[in-house]
Design a protein around this motif. Structure first.
Motif, mmCIF file in Angstrom:
data_model
loop_
_atom_site.group_PDB
_atom_site.id
_atom_site.type_symbol
_atom_site.label_atom_id
_atom_site.label_comp_id
_atom_site.label_asym_id
_atom_site.label_seq_id
_atom_site.Cartn_x
_atom_site.Cartn_y
_atom_site.Cartn_z
ATOM 1 N N ASN A 177 -11.465 -0.864 -20.123
ATOM 2 C CA ASN A 177 -11.797 0.015 -21.242
ATOM 3 C C ASN A 177 -10.817 1.183 -21.254
ATOM 4 O O ASN A 177 -10.550 1.792 -20.214
ATOM 5 C CB ASN A 177 -13.221 0.568 -21.092
ATOM 6 N N GLU B 67 -12.570 -2.128 -15.723
ATOM 7 C CA GLU B 67 -12.757 -3.329 -16.539
ATOM 8 C C GLU B 67 -11.930 -3.300 -17.812
ATOM 9 O O GLU B 67 -12.172 -4.058 -18.749
ATOM 10 C CB GLU B 67 -14.242 -3.529 -16.822
ATOM 11 N N SER C 171 -12.316 -6.214 -26.199
ATOM 12 C CA SER C 171 -13.329 -5.174 -26.164
ATOM 13 C C SER C 171 -13.349 -4.469 -27.515
ATOM 14 O O SER C 171 -12.302 -4.067 -28.033
ATOM 15 C CB SER C 171 -13.013 -4.147 -25.076
ATOM 16 N N LEU D 117 -22.084 0.984 -21.930
ATOM 17 C CA LEU D 117 -21.027 -0.004 -21.731
ATOM 18 C C LEU D 117 -21.562 -1.172 -20.915
ATOM 19 O O LEU D 117 -22.144 -0.956 -19.843
ATOM 20 C CB LEU D 117 -19.846 0.598 -20.965
ATOM 21 N N ARG E 172 -21.846 -7.999 -18.985
ATOM 22 C CA ARG E 172 -20.632 -8.209 -19.777
ATOM 23 C C ARG E 172 -20.121 -9.612 -19.498
ATOM 24 O O ARG E 172 -19.906 -9.982 -18.335
ATOM 25 C CB ARG E 172 -19.570 -7.181 -19.419
#
Length: 191
Positions: free
Chosen positions: A128, A126, A79, A22, A72
């Motif tokens: 996810n 974040e 996402s 990730l 990122r």
């Protein structure tokens, strides 16, 4: 010259999922979340050029199950990761993780049943989407998603999950469904 496919079982095509990576904006905050809330162990960290990497695992046979990678983009609006799912062995363990998520102030906690599983959905720091789940002893076709209440007893949660699953025409014991899927997978390997 064309290569002909082998018809031997699995024909050397054994495949098992191992880990995922990730990208992270704040790699340290992400690592802290996975270590403290989900109890991953940091197995390594370092730099590859200008890129920072942190490796995390809950399985000593896997150097890492998650690798966090710096870089990122700040302006990323979407996402492509729909969810990251973690299996737990039973409902008491799932309940303990629910308590940890609530205590940690995690956003968007949603306990649900899929009939074939009881799950908790939430977001990491974040955004996810994570799923922590336990399998039930039965199968019913998917998709299915209905809320459950963790204020109910374990017995009541499982009773309600099974009642929801039984409403579906293909309801059956998980072992029966797994045997059928194993036959289909074996046929796919020979195709």
């Amino acid at each position: 010259m064309a290569v002909q496919p082998s018809h031997a079982p699995h024909a050397g095509l054994s495949l098992a999922f191992s880990h995922l990576g990730l990208y992270a904006r704040d790699i340290d905050a992400m690592a802290q979340f996975y270590r403290t809330v989900l109890r991953f162990t940091e197995t390594d960290r370092g730099n590859l050029g200008h890129t920072r990497l942190i490796f995390l695992s809950r399985d000593p046979a896997e150097h890492h199950q998650i690798v966090l990678v710096s870089g990122r983009p700040e302006d990323l609006r979407f996402s492509v990761v729909n969810q990251i799912s973690f299996r737990v062995p039973d409902l008491p363990t799932l309940r303990r993780f629910h308590e940890r998520l609530v205590e940690a102030g995690v956003d968007d906690i949603q306990p649900v049943t899929h009939g074939n599983a009881v799950s908790i959905y939430c977001r990491d720091p974040e955004g996810n989407r994570l799923e922590l789940f336990m399998d039930t002893d039965w199968y019913c076709e998917q998709p299915l998603r209905e809320p459950v209440d963790f204020r109910d007893s374990d017995e009541e949660i499982l009773r309600k999950a099974q009642a929801i699953a039984r409403r579906y025409p293909r309801f059956q014991p998980r072992a029966q469904w797994q045997a059928e899927v194993a036959r289909r997978m074996e046929a796919d390997q020979h195709a």
